[in-house]
Design an enzyme around this catalytic site. Structure first.
Site, PDB file in Angstrom:
ATOM      1  N   ASP A 132     -77.068  30.339 -18.693  1.00  0.00           N
ATOM      2  CA  ASP A 132     -76.137  30.878 -17.701  1.00  0.00           C
ATOM      3  C   ASP A 132     -74.794  30.167 -17.844  1.00  0.00           C
ATOM      4  O   ASP A 132     -74.749  29.006 -18.253  1.00  0.00           O
ATOM      5  CB  ASP A 132     -76.656  30.610 -16.278  1.00  0.00           C
ATOM      6  CG  ASP A 132     -77.732  31.605 -15.851  1.00  0.00           C
ATOM      7  OD1 ASP A 132     -77.921  32.628 -16.528  1.00  0.00           O
ATOM      8  OD2 ASP A 132     -78.380  31.340 -14.819  1.00  0.00           O
ATOM      9  N   ARG A 182     -74.582  37.680 -23.244  1.00  0.00           N
ATOM     10  CA  ARG A 182     -74.501  38.418 -21.963  1.00  0.00           C
ATOM     11  C   ARG A 182     -73.034  38.436 -21.521  1.00  0.00           C
ATOM     12  O   ARG A 182     -72.400  37.388 -21.447  1.00  0.00           O
ATOM     13  CB  ARG A 182     -75.339  37.704 -20.906  1.00  0.00           C
ATOM     14  CG  ARG A 182     -75.194  38.319 -19.510  1.00  0.00           C
ATOM     15  CD  ARG A 182     -75.780  37.442 -18.420  1.00  0.00           C
ATOM     16  NE  ARG A 182     -77.177  37.141 -18.620  1.00  0.00           N
ATOM     17  CZ  ARG A 182     -77.803  36.101 -18.061  1.00  0.00           C
ATOM     18  NH1 ARG A 182     -77.144  35.261 -17.290  1.00  0.00           N
ATOM     19  NH2 ARG A 182     -79.076  35.883 -18.279  1.00  0.00           N
TER      20      ARG A 182
HETATM   21  C1  LIG Z   1     -77.984  39.836 -15.193  1.00  0.00           C
HETATM   22  C2  LIG Z   1     -76.797  39.119 -14.639  1.00  0.00           C
HETATM   23  C3  LIG Z   1     -76.571  37.815 -14.996  1.00  0.00           C
HETATM   24  C4  LIG Z   1     -75.445  37.137 -14.521  1.00  0.00           C
HETATM   25  N1  LIG Z   1     -75.188  35.868 -14.971  1.00  0.00           N
HETATM   26  C5  LIG Z   1     -74.039  35.267 -14.587  1.00  0.00           C
HETATM   27  C6  LIG Z   1     -73.659  34.007 -15.133  1.00  0.00           C
HETATM   28  O1  LIG Z   1     -74.374  33.383 -15.934  1.00  0.00           O
HETATM   29  N2  LIG Z   1     -72.486  33.460 -14.712  1.00  0.00           N
HETATM   30  C7  LIG Z   1     -71.649  34.102 -13.815  1.00  0.00           C
HETATM   31  O2  LIG Z   1     -70.574  33.589 -13.504  1.00  0.00           O
HETATM   32  N3  LIG Z   1     -72.005  35.289 -13.285  1.00  0.00           N
HETATM   33  C8  LIG Z   1     -73.163  35.877 -13.649  1.00  0.00           C
HETATM   34  N4  LIG Z   1     -73.490  37.108 -13.117  1.00  0.00           N
HETATM   35  C9  LIG Z   1     -72.717  37.637 -11.958  1.00  0.00           C
HETATM   36  C10 LIG Z   1     -71.521  38.441 -12.418  1.00  0.00           C
HETATM   37  O3  LIG Z   1     -70.568  37.583 -12.999  1.00  0.00           O
HETATM   38  C11 LIG Z   1     -70.882  39.179 -11.250  1.00  0.00           C
HETATM   39  O4  LIG Z   1     -70.441  38.255 -10.292  1.00  0.00           O
HETATM   40  C12 LIG Z   1     -71.807  40.173 -10.573  1.00  0.00           C
HETATM   41  O5  LIG Z   1     -72.618  40.839 -11.491  1.00  0.00           O
HETATM   42  C13 LIG Z   1     -70.973  41.225  -9.840  1.00  0.00           C
HETATM   43  O6  LIG Z   1     -70.183  41.959 -10.740  1.00  0.00           O
HETATM   44  P1  LIG Z   1     -70.478  43.467 -11.149  1.00  0.00           P
HETATM   45  O7  LIG Z   1     -70.159  43.598 -12.606  1.00  0.00           O
HETATM   46  O8  LIG Z   1     -71.834  43.838 -10.807  1.00  0.00           O
HETATM   47  O9  LIG Z   1     -69.395  44.300 -10.391  1.00  0.00           O
HETATM   48  P2  LIG Z   1     -68.770  44.267  -8.922  1.00  0.00           P
HETATM   49  O10 LIG Z   1     -67.295  44.180  -9.136  1.00  0.00           O
HETATM   50  O11 LIG Z   1     -69.430  43.285  -8.012  1.00  0.00           O
HETATM   51  O12 LIG Z   1     -69.156  45.688  -8.401  1.00  0.00           O
HETATM   52  C14 LIG Z   1     -68.613  46.840  -9.041  1.00  0.00           C
HETATM   53  C15 LIG Z   1     -69.269  48.074  -8.502  1.00  0.00           C
HETATM   54  O13 LIG Z   1     -70.683  48.025  -8.733  1.00  0.00           O
HETATM   55  C16 LIG Z   1     -71.361  48.692  -7.686  1.00  0.00           C
HETATM   56  N5  LIG Z   1     -72.224  47.739  -6.973  1.00  0.00           N
HETATM   57  C17 LIG Z   1     -72.162  46.401  -7.019  1.00  0.00           C
HETATM   58  N6  LIG Z   1     -73.096  45.858  -6.222  1.00  0.00           N
HETATM   59  C18 LIG Z   1     -73.753  46.872  -5.660  1.00  0.00           C
HETATM   60  C19 LIG Z   1     -74.819  46.971  -4.728  1.00  0.00           C
HETATM   61  N7  LIG Z   1     -75.386  45.884  -4.182  1.00  0.00           N
HETATM   62  N8  LIG Z   1     -75.242  48.201  -4.374  1.00  0.00           N
HETATM   63  C20 LIG Z   1     -74.655  49.292  -4.883  1.00  0.00           C
HETATM   64  N9  LIG Z   1     -73.638  49.265  -5.760  1.00  0.00           N
HETATM   65  C21 LIG Z   1     -73.188  48.077  -6.135  1.00  0.00           C
HETATM   66  C22 LIG Z   1     -70.293  49.214  -6.763  1.00  0.00           C
HETATM   67  O14 LIG Z   1     -69.949  50.519  -7.167  1.00  0.00           O
HETATM   68  C23 LIG Z   1     -69.135  48.277  -7.013  1.00  0.00           C
HETATM   69  O15 LIG Z   1     -67.893  48.806  -6.674  1.00  0.00           O
HETATM   70  C24 LIG Z   1     -74.580  37.802 -13.614  1.00  0.00           C
HETATM   71  C25 LIG Z   1     -74.796  39.131 -13.273  1.00  0.00           C
HETATM   72  C26 LIG Z   1     -75.878  39.800 -13.777  1.00  0.00           C
HETATM   73  C27 LIG Z   1     -76.051  41.228 -13.398  1.00  0.00           C
END
Ligand SMILES: Cc1cc2nc3c(=O)[nH]c(=O)nc-3n(C[C@H](O)[C@H](O)[C@H](O)COP(=O)(O)OP(=O)(O)OC[C@H]3O[C@@H](n4cnc5c(N)ncnc54)[C@H](O)[C@@H]3O)c2cc1C
Length: 306
Positions: A132, A182
């Site tokens: 991560d 990732r």
């Molecule tokens: C598998 C995985 C591993 C990760 N590992 C790390 C890591 O190692 N380090 C790190 O800093 N971050 C990590 N993250 C977190 C990541 O950086 C983001 O903070 C997090 O995924 C939110 O960004 P997003 O791309 O989903 O988009 P966002 O900008 O949060 O959301 C964009 C759109 O997605 C949809 N959406 C989002 N959440 C929901 C919901 N609950 N219900 C319905 N629709 C929704 C909506 O349409 C929203 O407008 C990880 C995320 C994932 C999925």
């Protein structure tokens, strides 16, 4: 603004005490976290795998401050990997580790020794490890550790955060043959000097990075819930003729489960990031910061338990 307030709360031990002792907490946490023990993790993994998903397990905990805590985290991962293999859940399930939970902030060598032991156990269990990525002060150290680990464990996965200005260049560095990367947006509050601040800039960076990874020779892991970015990922998979074993989508446990099922149903590889463990507070607060709508859910659960 709300995001910064929640992220600040995620570092406050007073708020942590308040949240942890509130009567609601168990149900809310269960939406995003498998449970506290290895048994809970195995049960949830089994269910996800039965639904056609793959899994990466995260033993919750970060920023350990003593060698004993770091060693306990390592041992938890070693036990988990053994249990996953015994249950026949590898290679469908792999593990994600935070170097800060293994001692990175106070003893880099200890963190390295710990993660190396986890990589060796993963090899033994027939699966992989992904490192991560945490806040930007640790990016260089984490990527240095990745390079060292990959000498003996080439399948070790990296995480790159699209909000960092440096990431497009890091993607180019890490787009080589077999390199598991990732790509996520990034979950920490970062200064403008190192990170894009607006959602639009972060999204544009994500697309640039995605293009680099999907056109490269590695194995991209597109971690996002964002419908537009997922659609672009699907489009690039067609464009670059990548089959289901040549990239994957990743989403967090409890977030957009129908979309995870839809993508798996279309034949894509989909991996659910499944956290478990006692130390759920920082993780939960980052999920709340990302999506204030989750606060409504949180508040409703609070009210319903009064
Ligand atoms: C598998 C995985 C591993 C990760 N590992 C790390 C890591 O190692 N380090 C790190 O800093 N971050 C990590 N993250 C977190 C990541 O950086 C983001 O903070 C997090 O995924 C939110 O960004 P997003 O791309 O989903 O988009 P966002 O900008 O949060 O959301 C964009 C759109 O997605 C949809 N959406 C989002 N959440 C929901 C919901 N609950 N219900 C319905 N629709 C929704 C909506 O349409 C929203 O407008 C990880 C995320 C994932 C999925």
């Amino acid at each position: 603004m709300l995001r910064s307030v929640i992220l600040a709360a995620s570092r406050s031990s007073q708020v942590e005490r308040l949240v942890a002792t509130a009567p609601l907490t168990r149900d809310v946490v269960r939406r995003f976290v498998a449970g506290t023990g290895t048994d809970d993790a195995l049960r949830a993994t089994r269910e996800l795998v039965a639904d056609g998903l793959t899994v990466t397990l995260d033993n919750l905990g970060e920023d350990t401050v003593t060698p004993d805590q770091a060693t306990a985290t390592r041992d938890e991962y070693l036990a988990l990997l053994e249990a996953l293999a015994a249950a026949g859940l590898t290679p469908a399930a792999e593990v994600s580790v935070k170097l800060s939970a293994l001692g990175q902030r106070f003893d880099e060598q200890l963190a390295y020794d710990n993660v190396r032991a986890i990589c060796a156990a993963a090899d033994q269990a027939g699966t992989t490890v992904t490192l991560d990525m945490e806040d930007h002060t640790t990016t260089d150290a984490t990527l240095d550790t990745l390079v060292k680990l990959r000498k003996d464990h080439p399948s070790t996965g990296a995480v790159l955060q699209a909000y960092l200005r440096r990431t497009e260049s890091d993607c180019r560095e890490l787009a080589g043959v077999g390199s598991r990367v990732r790509l996520c947006k990034g979950a920490y509050a970062e200064p403008e000097s190192v990170a894009y601040q607006s959602a639009r800039e972060v999204d544009k960076s994500y697309v640039r990075c995605l293009n680099v990874l999907m056109s490269g020779a590695g194995y991209p892991m597109l971690a996002t819930h964002d419908p537009r970015l997922i659609a672009i990922g699907e489009d690039r998979a067609r464009w670059f003729d990548r089959g289901p074993d040549e990239f994957e989508f990743q989403m967090l446990y409890g977030i957009r489960p129908e979309e995870q099922a839809r993508l798996a149903g279309e034949g894509y590889t989909v991996r659910t990031y499944l956290p478990y463990g006692e130390d759920w507070y920082g993780y939960l607060m980052r999920r709340l910061a990302e999506r204030p709508a989750n606060l409504v859910f949180f508040g409703r659960a609070l009210a319903s338990r009064k």
